[in-house]
Motif scaffolding. Structure first.
Motif, mmCIF file in Angstrom:
data_model
loop_
_atom_site.group_PDB
_atom_site.id
_atom_site.type_symbol
_atom_site.label_atom_id
_atom_site.label_comp_id
_atom_site.label_asym_id
_atom_site.label_seq_id
_atom_site.Cartn_x
_atom_site.Cartn_y
_atom_site.Cartn_z
ATOM 1 N N GLY A 43 0.817 -1.215 0.000
ATOM 2 C CA GLY A 43 0.000 0.000 0.000
ATOM 3 C C GLY A 43 0.848 1.260 0.000
ATOM 4 N N ILE A 44 1.907 1.261 0.798
ATOM 5 C CA ILE A 44 2.819 2.411 0.830
ATOM 6 C C ILE A 44 3.492 2.580 -0.529
ATOM 7 C CG2 ILE A 44 4.987 3.255 1.814
ATOM 8 C CD1 ILE A 44 4.072 2.025 4.484
ATOM 9 N N LEU A 45 3.887 1.479 -1.134
ATOM 10 C CA LEU A 45 4.520 1.534 -2.449
ATOM 11 C C LEU A 45 3.562 2.095 -3.499
ATOM 12 C CD1 LEU A 45 7.088 0.790 -4.048
ATOM 13 C CD2 LEU A 45 6.085 -1.460 -4.417
ATOM 14 N N ILE A 46 2.315 1.658 -3.471
ATOM 15 C CA ILE A 46 1.312 2.148 -4.427
ATOM 16 C C ILE A 46 1.052 3.634 -4.222
ATOM 17 C CG2 ILE A 46 -1.130 1.991 -5.070
ATOM 18 C CD1 ILE A 46 -0.873 -1.051 -4.584
ATOM 19 N N ILE A 47 0.945 4.061 -2.961
ATOM 20 C CA ILE A 47 0.704 5.482 -2.685
ATOM 21 C C ILE A 47 1.903 6.324 -3.125
ATOM 22 C CG2 ILE A 47 0.457 7.163 -0.811
ATOM 23 C CD1 ILE A 47 -1.377 5.134 0.571
ATOM 24 N N ALA A 48 3.122 5.798 -2.955
ATOM 25 C CA ALA A 48 4.309 6.540 -3.393
ATOM 26 C C ALA A 48 4.381 6.626 -4.912
ATOM 27 C CB ALA A 48 5.566 5.889 -2.838
ATOM 28 N N LEU A 49 3.969 5.555 -5.595
ATOM 29 C CA LEU A 49 3.991 5.562 -7.055
ATOM 30 C C LEU A 49 2.880 6.426 -7.644
ATOM 31 C CD1 LEU A 49 4.776 1.806 -7.785
ATOM 32 C CD2 LEU A 49 6.277 3.768 -8.197
ATOM 33 N N PHE A 50 1.717 6.387 -7.027
ATOM 34 C CA PHE A 50 0.553 7.131 -7.523
ATOM 35 C C PHE A 50 -0.026 7.996 -6.401
ATOM 36 C CE2 PHE A 50 0.651 2.916 -9.582
ATOM 37 C CZ PHE A 50 0.944 3.314 -10.880
#
Length: 120
Positions: A43-50
């Motif tokens: 989730g953190i990775l997705i929020i950082a990417l988008f």
């Protein structure tokens, strides 16, 4: 979020996910205990990417600042993790109690059997 911070978050999240997968592969931790950490890191990775996803989520919740929505999400996830660990600890406590009682009964039966053999 600045681009430099986004890069750091992406790299750290990816490294943490790889580390978690290696722990599972080497059987150092059970899969059921690590799923929450993998989902949080993803989730953190997705929020950082988008980062626009965080803006949509904050608008959905009616929160002005997207960072406050992020803190709210983090708080909710931490509550879920603490609850799941509490449930696991409670189950393990019951198992330890049951095993202790079983060992005590086995030791008592051995003691009685040894006394009856000595009397014969």
């Amino acid at each position: 979020m600045t681009n430099k911070l986004r890069v750091y978050v992406i790299i750290l999240s990816a490294i943490f996910i790889i580390y978690l997968i290696n722990m599972i592969r080497k059987n150092k931790i059970n899969l059921k205990y690590i799923l929450s950490w993998i989902s949080i890191s993803t989730g953190i990775l997705i929020i950082a990417l988008f980062p626009s996803i965080l803006n949509l989520f904050s608008n959905f919740l009616g929160v002005k600042d997207p960072m406050n929505a992020l803190y709210f999400l983090g708080f909710i996830f931490l509550i879920i993790v603490v609850f799941s660990l509490t449930v696991a600890q409670s189950r393990l406590s019951d198992k330890v109690k049951s095993l202790s009682q079983e060992i005590a009964l086995n030791n008592y039966e051995k003691k009685i059997n040894n006394k009856s053999r000595d009397e014969i």
